[in-house]
Motif scaffolding. Structure first.
Motif, PDB file in Angstrom:
ATOM      1  N   GLN B  76     -71.538   2.423   2.587  1.00  0.00           N
ATOM      2  CA  GLN B  76     -71.034   3.614   3.275  1.00  0.00           C
ATOM      3  C   GLN B  76     -69.540   3.475   3.554  1.00  0.00           C
ATOM      4  O   GLN B  76     -68.777   4.429   3.386  1.00  0.00           O
ATOM      5  CB  GLN B  76     -71.785   3.817   4.608  1.00  0.00           C
ATOM      6  CG  GLN B  76     -73.241   4.244   4.473  1.00  0.00           C
ATOM      7  CD  GLN B  76     -74.210   3.073   4.326  1.00  0.00           C
ATOM      8  OE1 GLN B  76     -73.802   1.944   4.051  1.00  0.00           O
ATOM      9  NE2 GLN B  76     -75.496   3.335   4.471  1.00  0.00           N
ATOM     10  N   MET B 100     -74.417  18.005  -1.967  1.00  0.00           N
ATOM     11  CA  MET B 100     -73.969  18.143  -0.569  1.00  0.00           C
ATOM     12  C   MET B 100     -74.350  16.918   0.269  1.00  0.00           C
ATOM     13  O   MET B 100     -73.693  16.623   1.261  1.00  0.00           O
ATOM     14  CB  MET B 100     -74.573  19.402   0.052  1.00  0.00           C
ATOM     15  CG  MET B 100     -73.848  20.665  -0.392  1.00  0.00           C
ATOM     16  SD  MET B 100     -74.744  22.155   0.057  1.00  0.00           S
ATOM     17  CE  MET B 100     -74.599  22.152   1.815  1.00  0.00           C
ATOM     18  N   ALA B 101     -75.410  16.216  -0.141  1.00  0.00           N
ATOM     19  CA  ALA B 101     -75.869  15.044   0.629  1.00  0.00           C
ATOM     20  C   ALA B 101     -74.804  13.958   0.697  1.00  0.00           C
ATOM     21  O   ALA B 101     -74.827  13.123   1.592  1.00  0.00           O
ATOM     22  CB  ALA B 101     -77.139  14.483   0.012  1.00  0.00           C
ATOM     23  N   GLY B 102     -73.883  13.976  -0.251  1.00  0.00           N
ATOM     24  CA  GLY B 102     -72.826  12.963  -0.233  1.00  0.00           C
ATOM     25  C   GLY B 102     -71.558  13.438   0.454  1.00  0.00           C
ATOM     26  O   GLY B 102     -70.527  12.791   0.369  1.00  0.00           O
ATOM     27  N   ASP B 104     -71.116  14.364   3.808  1.00  0.00           N
ATOM     28  CA  ASP B 104     -71.192  14.410   5.275  1.00  0.00           C
ATOM     29  C   ASP B 104     -69.836  14.193   5.947  1.00  0.00           C
ATOM     30  O   ASP B 104     -69.665  14.533   7.107  1.00  0.00           O
ATOM     31  CB  ASP B 104     -72.189  13.359   5.789  1.00  0.00           C
ATOM     32  CG  ASP B 104     -73.618  13.833   5.618  1.00  0.00           C
ATOM     33  OD1 ASP B 104     -73.804  15.001   5.199  1.00  0.00           O
ATOM     34  OD2 ASP B 104     -74.542  13.048   5.875  1.00  0.00           O
ATOM     35  N   ARG B 151     -67.563  13.414  -3.695  1.00  0.00           N
ATOM     36  CA  ARG B 151     -67.149  12.654  -2.516  1.00  0.00           C
ATOM     37  C   ARG B 151     -65.684  12.228  -2.591  1.00  0.00           C
ATOM     38  O   ARG B 151     -65.163  11.649  -1.664  1.00  0.00           O
ATOM     39  CB  ARG B 151     -67.988  11.365  -2.414  1.00  0.00           C
ATOM     40  CG  ARG B 151     -69.399  11.585  -2.026  1.00  0.00           C
ATOM     41  CD  ARG B 151     -70.247  10.346  -2.218  1.00  0.00           C
ATOM     42  NE  ARG B 151     -69.793   9.143  -1.522  1.00  0.00           N
ATOM     43  CZ  ARG B 151     -69.825   8.967  -0.207  1.00  0.00           C
ATOM     44  NH1 ARG B 151     -70.277   9.934   0.548  1.00  0.00           N
ATOM     45  NH2 ARG B 151     -69.408   7.857   0.338  1.00  0.00           N
TER      46      ARG B 151
END
Lengths: 221, 374
Positions: B76, B100-102, B104, B151
């Protein structure tokens, strides 16, 4: 039909499941993904209730938590809690007896999540909790559902440990299984038959529902 | 915090899966880690990602230290883009939600827009609502690539990205990756067992086998000048022969080798000791079938009499095996089909081939372990 006993059983099953499922998730996740010393021992310990007769578990609980025991006295003195022959004692006993039924399916479904998916979630920047709630729990759902149904049905029909720990106090510890037993003892086979049929139908329909739901979820994975 | 810059990797691990590697990848460069299965490539990639921890070493991206004594940033914290071999898409989320999950780290209002932009950039417009199981292999790969790149990672890691795709999709994605690479300006590390894929896409090659780094350098350089036999074999070179070193010809600046009853000339910078036994290799482009018949044989060619043993037509090219006269060696060559037809090459035919002396390369004896750029 002893509605009071039925309601007590449903209440006991619901509360036990509410405690069991989060507890099983907490236990199953490290068992599925992590290596630590004593893991095999912990797994064996969790499985003990599967092979031990419920009456034996009930006996040990009765002895260790009874009002004469050290723990029983401690609980009574400091928290004013009495577990033996009380509903709370039944909840504790049900949770302990059903841990393997909750942990096993959830552990297997965690293990079934591909390593790559979990790696990807970490590389997407998700922290542990986000990984659990956004990726792992939605994917482990069939296992969680199985655990939920198994434990609920199992607690609903629990007899040995309930009898040992709670006896048969109407409205407090007299669950439907105890009521069936009492009815048979009193030669009231019709009441016992009705309640047994109800439990049988419930068991079949919940298992059928679980199978159907799991299959549907598998198709969408 | 995002690190921008070159990636420097130095990994040393003796226990568990042994692994020794040291290399750098500049921003905007694609480095291919090539080697056979089970050689430690994926472990190496996972160590760069922070998913595995090496025993010792140093991993640095730009000015940010990712791994060193007492430091080990989590995946992370490394803020990287990772595309696993089977894409690792979240099966319960749509293509758009996967991307979209990546995201945040971005404000919520920007995530959707960014995800759609990247899906479009990898040519996947019109399918954002599809779940992974409703996508083809190539489409899944694009979603995984979009998820990794949206990202704006400091490094892009690709694990066998094309291995599960059909040839047509693979060729299309090669072009897309080559295009993206030049736009991204980040280090891209690609693990593959396919040497041709590496030759096609990589700016730099790292050869790894059984956890040991065999050689690194520009792909063409490694292909033409493999350090030792293990490297040559991994590069797919099959024409590896023995010879004895003859005196160096100062006048013509040629190293002569005794190969069976024949003398072979090669242009080599490294002086060999006279009388020493050496292994030499020649890549396919150094073997010419038409040079002799067309009269273009010059001093840079060696003439070799061969008898053709077999021909295997594979699409537009022909795999040819020929026995070399007077010595128990076979020569393997890939010849264009039209040339085979023009020269009427057939099994049993005795002919002559020319070996380009400047492509004959002498191999080192001992297997080298960690090497620096050649």
């Amino acid at each position: 039909m002893d509605w009071q006993s039925l309601w007590l059983s449903i209440k006991l099953a619901a509360i036990s499941v509410l405690i069991l499922i989060p507890l099983a998730v907490i236990i199953a996740r490290p068992l599925a993904y992590e290596r630590f010393p004593g893991k095999s021992w912990l797994e064996a310990l969790i499985m003990v209730p599967l092979v031990l007769p419920p009456t034996v578990i009930g006996y040990y609980l009765l002895v260790s938590l009874g009002s004469d025991s050290f723990i029983g006295q401690l609980l009574q003195q400091y928290f004013d809690v009495q577990l033996v022959f009380h509903f709370s004692g039944l909840v504790l006993a049900s949770v302990l007896v059903n841990i393997p039924f909750a942990v096993q399916p959830i552990q297997r479904s965690f293990e079934a999540i591909p390593q790559e998916v979990r790696d990807a979630s970490a590389c997407c920047g998700m922290g542990r909790l986000k990984q659990l709630f956004r990726v792992e729990l939605p994917l482990a759902w069939p296992g969680i559902l199985t655990a939920l149904v198994l434990c609920f049905s199992h607690v609903l029909g629990e007899f040995g440990v309930v009898l040992m720990m709670g006896g048969s106090i109407a409205g407090e510890t007299k669950t439907i299984s105890i009521a069936i037993y009492d009815n048979v003892q009193a030669f009231d086979f019709s009441a016992a038959g009705n309640m047994s049929l109800l439990l049988l139908l419930f068991a079949i329909s919940t298992l059928a529902l679980t199978t159907a739901l799991s299959r549907r979820m598998e198709r969408h994975r | 915090m995002k690190a921008r810059g070159d990636l420097h990797v130095h990994i040393s691990q003796l226990n568990g899966i042994p692994l020794q590697a040291e290399f750098s990848c500049r921003a905007g460069e694609l480095l291919a880690v090539v080697g056979p299965s089970g050689g430690g490539k994926t472990t190496l990639l996972r160590m760069i990602a922070g998913l595995n921890q090496p025993q010792s070493g140093e991993i640095r991206c730009g000015e940010q230290l990712w791994f060193a004594d007492g430091i080990n940033l989590s995946p992370q914290q490394r803020h990287l883009g990772y595309v696993p071999q089977h894409y690792g898409l979240f099966p319960n989320l749509s293509a758009q939600a996967n991307v979209m999950a990546g995201l945040d780290h971005l404000p919520k209002s920007q995530r959707r827009q960014r995800a759609l932009q990247w899906l479009e950039r990898v040519n996947l417009q019109g399918l954002p609502e599809r779940l992974p199981h409703q996508l083809s292999g190539g489409q899944k790969q694009r979603v995984a690539l979009a998820r990794a790149l949206a990202r704006e990672p400091s490094v892009l890691l690709l694990d066998e990205p094309f291995s599960a795709l059909d040839r047509e999709t693979r060729e299309r994605l090669y072009i897309e990756l080559a295009r993206l690479k030049s736009q991204l300006q980040i280090p891209v590390i690609m693990v593959t067992h396919d040497i041709n894929e590496a030759l096609l896409l990589a700016d730099k090659l790292v050869l790894i086998s059984q956890g040991q780094m065999l050689q690194q350098g520009e792909p063409r350089q490694v292909l033409l000048k493999p350090r030792n036999e293990a490297v040559a074999r991994q590069m797919g070179l099959r024409n590896i022969f023995d010879a004895k070193v003859l005196p160096y010809d100062e006048q013509q600046q040629l190293q002569w080798l005794q190969f069976g009853e024949q003398k072979i000339a090669c242009n080599t910078d490294a002086r060999q000791r006279c009388g020493e036994h050496v292994r030499w290799v020649i890549p396919n482009q150094g073997i010419r079938f038409n040079a002799i018949s067309s009269g273009r044989l010059s001093r840079s060619y060696n003439k070799l009499s061969v008898t053709i043993d077999s021909l295997l037509v594979m699409g537009e090219s022909v795999r040819l095996v020929a026995s070399i006269a007077s010595i128990a060696y076979q020569l393997h060559a890939e010849v264009p089909l039209h040339l085979v037809q023009k020269l009427a090459l057939a099994a049993g035919l005795q002919t002559e081939v020319a070996l380009k002396s400047d492509l004959i390369h002498l191999l080192e004896h001992e297997p080298a372990c960690i090497s620096s750029d050649r």
